[in-house]
Structures are given as C-alpha cells and as structure tokens.
Design an enzyme around this catalytic site. Structure first.
Site, short mmCIF file in Angstrom:
data_model
loop_
_atom_site.label_atom_id
_atom_site.label_comp_id
_atom_site.label_asym_id
_atom_site.label_seq_id
_atom_site.Cartn_x
_atom_site.Cartn_y
_atom_site.Cartn_z
N PRO A 1 0.82 -1.22 0.00
CA PRO A 1 0.00 0.00 0.00
C PRO A 1 0.85 1.27 0.00
O PRO A 1 0.52 2.24 -0.70
CB PRO A 1 -0.82 -0.13 1.29
CG PRO A 1 -0.90 -1.60 1.53
CD PRO A 1 0.43 -2.14 1.09
N TYR A 2 1.94 1.26 0.76
CA TYR A 2 2.85 2.42 0.78
C TYR A 2 3.48 2.63 -0.59
O TYR A 2 3.56 3.77 -1.08
CB TYR A 2 3.92 2.18 1.84
CG TYR A 2 5.05 3.19 1.83
CD1 TYR A 2 4.87 4.47 2.35
CD2 TYR A 2 6.29 2.86 1.29
CE1 TYR A 2 5.91 5.39 2.34
CE2 TYR A 2 7.34 3.77 1.28
CZ TYR A 2 7.14 5.03 1.80
OH TYR A 2 8.17 5.94 1.78
N MET A 3 3.93 1.56 -1.23
CA MET A 3 4.56 1.68 -2.54
C MET A 3 3.56 2.14 -3.60
O MET A 3 3.90 2.91 -4.50
CB MET A 3 5.19 0.36 -2.95
CG MET A 3 6.35 -0.05 -2.07
SD MET A 3 7.68 1.20 -2.02
CE MET A 3 8.74 0.51 -0.75
#
Length: 209
Positions: free
Chosen positions: A124-126
């Site tokens: 999700p961060y990427m």
C-alpha cells in the site's frame, strides 16, 4: 526565500534541516504541533505549524521550493498511508504549483516503480508513492524524485550507488539521503529528473548530475 520541508520532524527531515542550516541554506520546517518546535528553534531553524491532513497552504508563504519527506510510518494503517503518503503528497504538489514554486523535491522509494514486487505489507505504501510520483511527472511543476532503497540508521558515508548491482545491497542510510537532498536543493539546474539512491562508493555529484 526558504525551502519548505514537509516531514521535517521525521528522521530524514531532521537531518536534512540541520545540514541545510549548517550550510547556510534557508529552510522552514513544517511541523504538526508547537510541541515539536523546540528541537528546530534550538538550532535556529524556522518552523510553521500546519496539518498535512488538513489546512497547510499558509506554510508555503516565503518559500520557493518544497521538500516532501513525510511518511505515515510503519505503525499506522492504510488510512494514514492514503491521507499522508498519497493525498498529502499530491495536495502539496498542487499547492506548490498554484503558488509558483520553482521545484518540488520528492523522497520516494525504489520499489515504488513496481509495488507488487515489494513485500506484501509494504505494497500500500509503494502504491501511494507510485501514484504520487506519477502525479508529479504528469503535472507542470518542475520536480526531482529521489528513490532510496531500504533505509538504515547508519552514519553518513556520503558515498552512493544508483543500482543494486553497483551497491551490492539495496539499502541506504537516512543520513546519506539527507546529504543527497542538500545537494539537490543547492543545485537549481536539476529539473524533472529521477535518481535511485543506495549506499556505494561514488560521490553524490557523480550520481546526480
């Protein structure tokens, strides 16, 4: 004119602000609360209270560049990743464009180029970084995107590599990222470029040209 540092209270942000202050480069640290101001005031660094999840346009006053090194952190959920790493980064770019700033310098991540290649918990961060970077590329605001590998707390070597093959690993110290940021903000000719950053054996001038 100053450089607005969004994410100034983070590990990279603090090191960058201190390096910039020592180098005579004017910065303004964007902080979430007055309680965070003491560290910056002790070092003679200007600060402004603003909320990346709320109103923050006033923080841009008197600034001609912005460094975005904010992050929701590993202990928050996807909701904060959306609000800070994605929407916060995009909103900051839009405000910077509206106010006519000269550059937006993004601290992204190497794996943002291929979010599905990252460990599942980091995806999700990427994805957030992937989308925020794409927003920069497709806008009309001059930008620089720095894409560090896995971050460590090692001291600064000031020596870099641009590929895993060259480095022999996929990591870089936060201190080295802060030095790379200082080089970029002091070199106004670097426009619309992207650089992968790892610990290595070359100077930052050789990596970022």
């Amino acid at each position: 004119m100053a450089i607005l540092v969004i994410g100034s209270n983070g590990q990279i942000g603090k090191q960058f602000c201190e390096l910039a202050q020592q180098a005579g480069t004017s910065v303004k640290a964007m902080i979430r609360s007055e309680e965070q101001a003491a560290w910056f005031h002790e070092r003679g660094i200007d600060s402004v209270v603003a909320d990346l999840e709320g109103e923050f346009e006033h923080a841009f006053e008197g600034c001609d560049q912005v460094v975005f090194t904010a992050g929701s952190g590993p202990h928050t959920g996807p909701d904060k990743t959306l609000m800070i790493d994605l929407f916060g980064a995009i909103r900051a770019a839009d405000v910077a464009k509206q106010k006519g700033l000269s550059r937006y310098i993004m601290v992204s991540a190497m794996r943002a180029e291929n979010p599905l290649g990252a460990p599942e918990k980091l995806r999700p961060y990427m994805v957030a970084k992937f989308a925020a970077d794409a927003h920069l590329r497709n806008g009309k605001l001059p930008y620089v995107i720095l894409k560090p590998g896995r971050l460590t707390d090692e001291s600064a070597s000031r020596l870099f590599a641009s590929t895993v093959e060259e480095s022999g690993d996929n990591q870089i110290s936060r201190a080295n990222v802060a030095h790379a940021l200082l080089h970029v903000v002091q070199t106004s000719s670097i426009i619309n470029q992207e650089y992968s950053l790892l610990d290595g054996k070359r100077s930052i001038e050789e990596i970022i040209q």
